[in-house]
Design a protein around this motif. Structure first.
Motif, PDB file in Angstrom:
ATOM      1  N   LEU A   1      -2.252   6.326  -0.604  1.00  0.00           N
ATOM      2  CA  LEU A   1      -2.343   5.533  -1.565  1.00  0.00           C
ATOM      3  C   LEU A   1      -1.042   4.584  -1.222  1.00  0.00           C
ATOM      4  N   MET A   2      -0.063   4.994  -1.214  1.00  0.00           N
ATOM      5  CA  MET A   2       0.442   3.702  -1.404  1.00  0.00           C
ATOM      6  C   MET A   2       0.721   2.828  -0.063  1.00  0.00           C
ATOM      7  N   GLU A   3       0.543   3.452   0.749  1.00  0.00           N
ATOM      8  CA  GLU A   3      -0.051   3.256   1.871  1.00  0.00           C
ATOM      9  C   GLU A   3      -1.525   1.922   1.991  1.00  0.00           C
TER      10      GLU A   3
ATOM     11  N   THR B   1       0.158  -0.822   0.276  1.00  0.00           N
ATOM     12  CA  THR B   1       0.588  -2.429   1.144  1.00  0.00           C
ATOM     13  C   THR B   1       0.141  -2.133   1.719  1.00  0.00           C
ATOM     14  N   LEU B   2      -0.511  -2.635   2.044  1.00  0.00           N
ATOM     15  CA  LEU B   2      -1.722  -2.757   3.117  1.00  0.00           C
ATOM     16  C   LEU B   2      -2.306  -3.632   2.128  1.00  0.00           C
TER      17      LEU B   2
ATOM     18  N   ILE C   1      -4.187   4.487   7.720  1.00  0.00           N
ATOM     19  CA  ILE C   1      -3.704   5.898   6.539  1.00  0.00           C
ATOM     20  C   ILE C   1      -2.955   6.490   7.214  1.00  0.00           C
ATOM     21  N   SER C   2      -2.187   7.611   7.436  1.00  0.00           N
ATOM     22  CA  SER C   2      -2.291   8.007   7.802  1.00  0.00           C
ATOM     23  C   SER C   2      -1.574   9.551   6.634  1.00  0.00           C
ATOM     24  N   GLY C   3      -0.640   9.180   5.660  1.00  0.00           N
ATOM     25  CA  GLY C   3      -0.403  10.473   4.525  1.00  0.00           C
ATOM     26  C   GLY C   3       0.532  10.898   5.776  1.00  0.00           C
TER      27      GLY C   3
ATOM     28  N   PRO D   1       9.193  -7.872   7.866  1.00  0.00           N
ATOM     29  CA  PRO D   1       7.035  -9.157   7.220  1.00  0.00           C
ATOM     30  C   PRO D   1       5.533  -8.081   7.210  1.00  0.00           C
ATOM     31  N   ASN D   2       6.273  -7.213   8.597  1.00  0.00           N
ATOM     32  CA  ASN D   2       4.513  -6.272   8.817  1.00  0.00           C
ATOM     33  C   ASN D   2       5.382  -5.335   7.912  1.00  0.00           C
TER      34      ASN D   2
END
Length: 221
Positions: free
Chosen positions: A33-35, A38-39, A87-89, A182-183
């Motif tokens: 969810l944090m990823e 961020t995206l 997404i990874s987790g 920046p990415n």
């Protein structure tokens, strides 16, 4: 695991660096969810990511003996979407990107070969401890999101537990300061100032004063 070990042996204290008060399943979900945040993924993607967490949780909790059908259904439903490639987790992203056949064949060897307690109740473990604890937290930890951990630790300290909590700002997992591109990618620069000194002083019973830019969690939202 250190607090769990402390319930099974005689120890004087426990010191934890960038650890969580959550289960591996919860950690994986919160990291995804944090990823996603961020995206800047949308609500539809977030809902599907939660479905992914639920599906993979059923598989790992069964030690790869059941639960594959729900993940395969989600895999097919999201085949043309972008987020499954991003997404990874801790493990769910890799499990999603494996074929159902391969996951059934080698999934346990790949993901479940360390005798992990997938639904580990860390709050129950901490409630049993009556020794001093030090918990050092990396404020911007992407691998181990901290919100639930800080809340649990503050609650235990409010109940009278002897828990010292320090949060180091602008640090990622491992207590590393970083430069962010920046990415969104990060390049670690150094272990944050004061971390090792805090650990050493606290263990020797002499923790006091300022340790780098660390702050107490009362200042954490």
């Amino acid at each position: 695991m250190a607090p769990l070990a402390a319930t099974r042996s005689q120890v004087d204290f426990v010191a934890v660096g960038f650890g969580l008060v959550t289960s591996p399943i919860d950690e994986d979900r919160e990291q995804m969810l944090m990823e996603a945040q961020t995206l800047k993924l949308d609500d539809h993607d977030m809902t599907e990511i939660r479905q992914l967490s639920k599906a993979t949780a059923a598989i790992v909790a069964s030690h790869f003996t059941s639960g594959f059908e729900a993940l395969e259904a989600l895999r097919r439903e999201t085949a043309d979407e972008k987020w499954p490639r991003l997404i990874s987790g801790e493990y769910s992203g890799d499990m999603l990107r494996m074929s159902d056949r391969d996951l059934r064949r080698v999934g346990r060897a790949v993901f479940d070969n360390l005798e992990i307690i997938w639904d580990y109740n860390s709050n129950a473990t901490l409630s049993r401890l009556n020794i001093p604890l030090l918990w050092v937290i990396a404020e911007k930890d992407r691998e181990a999101p901290i919100t639930a951990t800080v809340a649990s630790l503050r609650r235990f300290r409010g109940q009278g537990k002897a828990i010292d909590i320090y949060v180091f700002p602008d640090t990622d997992h491992g207590m590393y300061e970083f430069v962010e591109a920046p990415n969104g990618s990060r390049r670690n620069t150094r272990v944050t100032d004061g971390y090792f000194r805090l650990i050493g002083n606290w263990i020797s019973g002499n923790a006091n004063g300022q340790y780098g830019r660390a702050y107490l969690p009362e200042k954490y939202p």
